[in-house]
Design a protein around this motif. Structure first.
Motif, PDB file in Angstrom:
ATOM      1  N   ARG A   1       0.841   0.542 -15.323  1.00  0.00           N
ATOM      2  CA  ARG A   1       0.223   1.836 -15.643  1.00  0.00           C
ATOM      3  C   ARG A   1       0.949   3.021 -15.010  1.00  0.00           C
ATOM      4  N   ALA A   2       2.011   2.749 -14.287  1.00  0.00           N
ATOM      5  CA  ALA A   2       2.790   3.844 -13.676  1.00  0.00           C
ATOM      6  C   ALA A   2       3.746   4.418 -14.708  1.00  0.00           C
TER       7      ALA A   2
ATOM      8  N   ALA B   1       0.838  -1.207   0.000  1.00  0.00           N
ATOM      9  CA  ALA B   1       0.000   0.000   0.000  1.00  0.00           C
ATOM     10  C   ALA B   1       0.870   1.253   0.000  1.00  0.00           C
ATOM     11  N   LEU B   2       1.975   1.164   0.691  1.00  0.00           N
ATOM     12  CA  LEU B   2       2.915   2.282   0.736  1.00  0.00           C
ATOM     13  C   LEU B   2       3.452   2.589  -0.674  1.00  0.00           C
ATOM     14  N   TYR B   3       3.747   1.522  -1.397  1.00  0.00           N
ATOM     15  CA  TYR B   3       4.281   1.708  -2.757  1.00  0.00           C
ATOM     16  C   TYR B   3       3.206   2.195  -3.708  1.00  0.00           C
ATOM     17  N   VAL B   4       1.972   1.797  -3.474  1.00  0.00           N
ATOM     18  CA  VAL B   4       0.874   2.319  -4.297  1.00  0.00           C
ATOM     19  C   VAL B   4       0.753   3.819  -4.055  1.00  0.00           C
TER      20      VAL B   4
ATOM     21  N   ALA C   1      10.019   1.405 -12.613  1.00  0.00           N
ATOM     22  CA  ALA C   1      11.214   0.561 -12.522  1.00  0.00           C
ATOM     23  C   ALA C   1      11.990   0.852 -11.238  1.00  0.00           C
ATOM     24  N   VAL C   2      12.093   2.145 -10.912  1.00  0.00           N
ATOM     25  CA  VAL C   2      12.819   2.523  -9.695  1.00  0.00           C
ATOM     26  C   VAL C   2      12.120   1.958  -8.456  1.00  0.00           C
ATOM     27  N   ARG C   3      10.802   2.147  -8.397  1.00  0.00           N
ATOM     28  CA  ARG C   3      10.050   1.672  -7.231  1.00  0.00           C
ATOM     29  C   ARG C   3      10.092   0.144  -7.141  1.00  0.00           C
ATOM     30  N   ALA C   4      10.095  -0.526  -8.296  1.00  0.00           N
ATOM     31  CA  ALA C   4      10.125  -1.991  -8.289  1.00  0.00           C
ATOM     32  C   ALA C   4      11.426  -2.488  -7.656  1.00  0.00           C
ATOM     33  N   ARG C   5      12.547  -1.842  -8.023  1.00  0.00           N
ATOM     34  CA  ARG C   5      13.852  -2.202  -7.422  1.00  0.00           C
ATOM     35  C   ARG C   5      13.770  -2.037  -5.911  1.00  0.00           C
TER      36      ARG C   5
ATOM     37  N   THR D   1       3.498   5.624  -5.873  1.00  0.00           N
ATOM     38  CA  THR D   1       3.690   5.366  -7.297  1.00  0.00           C
ATOM     39  C   THR D   1       2.350   5.471  -8.027  1.00  0.00           C
ATOM     40  N   ALA D   2       2.051   6.660  -8.518  1.00  0.00           N
ATOM     41  CA  ALA D   2       0.770   6.877  -9.184  1.00  0.00           C
ATOM     42  C   ALA D   2       0.577   5.860 -10.299  1.00  0.00           C
ATOM     43  N   GLY D   3      -0.613   5.282 -10.381  1.00  0.00           N
ATOM     44  CA  GLY D   3      -0.916   4.347 -11.470  1.00  0.00           C
ATOM     45  C   GLY D   3      -0.713   2.894 -11.062  1.00  0.00           C
ATOM     46  N   SER D   4       0.027   2.647  -9.975  1.00  0.00           N
ATOM     47  CA  SER D   4       0.225   1.250  -9.590  1.00  0.00           C
ATOM     48  C   SER D   4      -0.924   0.795  -8.691  1.00  0.00           C
TER      49      SER D   4
END
Ligand SMILES: O=P(O)(O)OC[C@H]1O[C@H](O[C@H]2O[C@H](CO)[C@@H](O)[C@H](O)[C@H]2O)[C@H](O)[C@@H](O)[C@@H]1O
Ligand SMILES: O=c1ccn([C@@H]2O[C@H](COP(=O)(O)OP(=O)(O)O)[C@@H](O)[C@H]2O)c(=O)[nH]1
Ligand SMILES: [Mg+2]
Length: 724
Positions: free
Chosen positions: A613-614, A589-592, A620-624, A595-598
């Motif tokens: 959709r982000a 939830a924090l990453y959502v 890519a940065v947030r995924a890492r 990260t707009a669109g996720s």
């Protein structure tokens, strides 16, 4: 014998028509002068436009023959092509856009069409010449589509591409109506080079944002090949400029000029007439110098060489007027009987005369608003045998990345520029020598030969890497073998992934429903008595049930959490717990939120963070970041984190497509197995298969355990239809 075919819009020789004959002259501009020393080595050939409209076949044949003697092959362009392709799309759309002058850019469909047609014309010319072992080296923004056109005609050929101008921020590229086609065109190459890391970064960003292709260490997976992107700052033929500056002719010219100028100090500028070069701003800065420091009046002059360029383009013509007017105004205001503030030449000069100007000048002013590299800066450095002289260099020229011992200025800051001229004129000799010798060492070492070598080495390396990493392409021959084994087998298993394999991706996963064609295809395959069709997917079981549940096929859902043999009930792979979910959900939830669109997908025994959709780069940065975070959280081993296509999934450890597929094979051993999948989670399935199974990866050819690869879902459908 392998050779390099250099391909650029302009040949290093341009042909002029005078009343009685044709004259052959060297072309101006950094590309032609820079590579001029390269193409005559070995059996290399340069393909490009000779700057002449031929009148008849006899003249054409004559020109071809003359150029062939110097290893050049002409591509003739018509007046209409020059208007729409060269003056139009190349120099009124791409050039202003790539140099951050979007206010000058035009967007004409007819210019685009001419651009496509001329790139195709170049493609035909290259195909006629290129042997299978030749390396094709394409240059610059006029030929952005050529790499992909050649790739289409010759999938295995070796293509390098180098862009000589800046590659701008994605924010400018996105304005172009044909932005995707242009990027796709460049990606036909095996290696794409830029002058600086900044340009390369912008390119990777545009590819990620516009084509959804991410990169790792400058490598882009296009689906069929790995393309390498790298920075190669171009150098000059150093010794040639040293020799020219030491030549008798240059010394003689210098003496003549010196005599005429007496002891006036010379500030030099040399460029093509171009709004990217900051010529008008430079003139204003020189005027400011004379105002702020009147002591330089009658003591210093600006020697300004402006080479005619693209004068049929409106912006260039009006810039010419502005410069004429500015020079006239400044000269008329400050000149004295014995002193001219600005010596302005609107024409080009042969090398020895340029060399004499470089010798003569104490200060070189290289102050572009934007410049891919700027070779004049390097040529000035190479010409200073006594190591005296000061280079003033714009921070927005590619050369500024290397020549940090120049006086680096912001060219829009007229005050700073005037101060830099003053500082240069009063700089102690010792400091001049210190700075100049450091720059010389650099320009000498990273000369144009080293540049070519580096580029060619990286290209060869890319080719080797492509071959070692690649799975085989599912060629017609391999397909024929697959089909014959399939037909001979009394029992067959088809293990098919859903997203990215049977159906293409959709920004909203719930809208990637099967179409009619797919439903009929699966039904027909499952109806064959010898076949067992299993859809093996990461999707939740409800979705699979709703979309495909009516078909006589088997299912593996949630990457192996759920199994359902055709016509039976769903079974859990093993007893599972969901105790871990609240904690992980709060992290996701924090990453959502960040990260707009996720968004989060909550499956029965798994949680998924989707970022398709982000913003591509942010995603890519947030995924890492999330992966690091989760790896730390799940280090006790009860959970696993899987990376899929723009998703990160968390579930109980030990359950994956591979373990589920293995269980399937334990109860049913087919004589023929075909497995198709597209993302990392399918690698587990490939790994679980016996060696004789046909494993097929959809998408990139590299980094897969599969034996074969195809490029997209249409190929998968075609293959499955062939089974029927
Ligand atoms: O062919 P033209 O339209 O007459 O223009 C001349 C060339 O100008 C550009 O040169 C660039 O290449 C240099 C070497 O890499 C670099 O130093 C400079 O910053 C660039 O502007 C253009 O890129 C060439 O294609 C043209 O032929
Ligand atoms: O009368 C001239 C003036 C300049 N040049 C050459 O043109 C090139 C200009 O290259 P640069 O990279 O500075 O800029 P570009 O014109 O390519 O944008 C340099 O090699 C110069 O030596 C030339 O051939 N004749
Ligand atoms: Mg998939």
């Amino acid at each position: 014998m392998s050779r390099i075919l250099i391909v650029s819009n302009r040949l290093p020789t341009k042909i002029l028509r005078t009343e009685e004959s044709l004259t052959f002259q060297p072309s101006e501009g950094g590309l032609a002068t820079g590579l001029g020393s390269i193409y005559q080595q070995d059996d290399n050939v340069w393909v490009g436009w000779p700057g002449l409209y031929v009148e008849d076949a006899a003249e054409e044949a004559y020109v071809c023959e003359q150029l062939a003697q110097n290893s050049m092959v002409p591509v003739f362009l018509t007046e209409t092509e020059i208007r729409d392709f060269y003056e139009g799309f190349s120099n009124s759309t791409l050039w202003p856009t790539f140099h951050y002058f979007t206010q000058y850019a035009t967007y004409e469909q007819s210019h685009w069409e001419a651009y496509v047609a001329v790139n195709e014309k170049f493609c035909r010319a290259v195909l006629e010449l290129a042997g299978p072992d030749d390396t094709i080296w394409i240059h610059d923004y006029q030929l952005l589509l050529l790499p992909a056109l050649l790739r289409q005609a010759r999938p295995d050929c070796t293509i390098g591409f180098f862009l000589h101008i800046p590659f701008p921020s994605y924010e400018l590229i996105r304005v172009l109506p044909w932005r995707r086609e242009l990027l796709q065109g460049m990606l036909g190459a095996d290696l794409i080079g830029f002058h600086t890391f900044g340009y390369m970064r912008h390119f990777l960003s545009a590819v990620s944002q516009l084509l959804g292709m991410s990169s790792q260490n400058g490598q882009i997976e296009t689906g069929t090949r790995t393309v390498l992107v790298d920075a190669f700052p171009m150098g000059i033929d150093y010794e040639r400029f040293v020799a020219a500056a030491a030549s008798e002719a240059a010394i003689r010219h210098e003496a003549n000029y010196r005599e005429a100028l007496r002891d006036v100090r010379v500030i030099l500028s040399i460029d093509r007439l171009d709004y990217s070069k900051g010529i008008a701003q430079r003139l204003r800065a020189f005027e400011l110098l004379l105002q702020r420091y009147p002591e330089w009046r009658e003591q210093a002059s600006l020697l300004m060489i402006v080479v005619p360029s693209r004068d049929q383009v409106a912006q260039y013509a009006s810039l010419k007027e502005e410069i004429d007017e500015l020079v006239g105004r400044i000269n008329s205001r400050y000149r004295t009987i014995s002193w001219t503030p600005i010596h302005y030449f609107y024409r080009s000069f042969p090398l020895e005369e340029l060399a004499s100007f470089y010798r003569l000048a104490e200060v070189a002013l290289v102050t572009p608003m934007r410049d891919g590299m700027n070779l004049v800066a390097k040529e000035f450095v190479a010409s200073k045998a006594d190591q005296r002289g000061v280079l003033i260099l714009s921070e927005r020229a590619g050369a500024a990345r290397e020549l940090s011992d120049a006086l680096i200025i912001n060219p829009t800051d007229t005050g700073q520029l005037a101060e830099a001229m003053h500082d240069a004129l009063v700089m102690p000799e010792e400091e001049q020598i210190q700075r100049m010798s450091a720059m010389q060492a650099l320009v000498r070492q990273y000369n144009v030969f080293a540049w070519t070598q580096l580029f060619m080495d990286r290209l060869a390396y890319t080719k080797i890497k492509q071959h070692t990493l690649a799975t085989e392409t599912l060629t017609p021959t391999a397909t024929a073998k697959l089909l014959s084994e399939y037909h001979a087998a009394p029992s067959r298993l088809l293990l098919l992934d859903y997203d990215g394999t049977l159906a293409p991706f959709h920004p909203d996963p719930q809208r990637a429903r099967p179409d009619q064609e797919l439903l009929l295809l699966l039904k027909a395959l499952a109806d064959v008595p010898q076949n067992r069709v299993v859809v093996i997917s990461g999707r939740d079981r409800t979705t699979l049930q709703t979309w495909l549940g009516h078909l006589p096929i088997d299912f593996i859902a949630e990457h192996g959490v759920w199994l359902r043999p055709a016509g039976e009930d769903w079974q859990l792979f093993q007893t599972l717990s969901n105790d871990w979910k609240p904690e992980i959900r709060s992290i996701l939830a924090l990453y959502v939120a960040r990260t707009a669109g996720s968004f989060i997908e909550d499956k029965e025994y798994s949680l998924v963070w989707h970022y398709r959709r982000a913003d591509a780069e942010l995603g890519a940065v947030r995924a890492r970041d999330l992966l690091n975070h989760l790896t730390f959280m799940t280090s006790n081993g009860d959970l696993q984190v899987m990376e899929g296509n723009k998703v990160i999934e968390i579930k109980t450890a030990g359950i994956h497509k591979g373990s589920a597929a293995a269980r399937w094979l334990a109860t049913y051993q087919p004589a023929f197995t075909l497995v198709i999948g597209d993302d990392r989670t399918d690698e587990d399935t490939f790994r679980a298969m016996p060696p004789e199974a046909y494993t097929v990866k959809v998408g990139t050819a590299s980094r897969s355990l599969a034996r074969y690869h195809v490029s997209g879902t249409p190929d998968v459908r075609r293959l499955l239809r062939q089974l029927l």
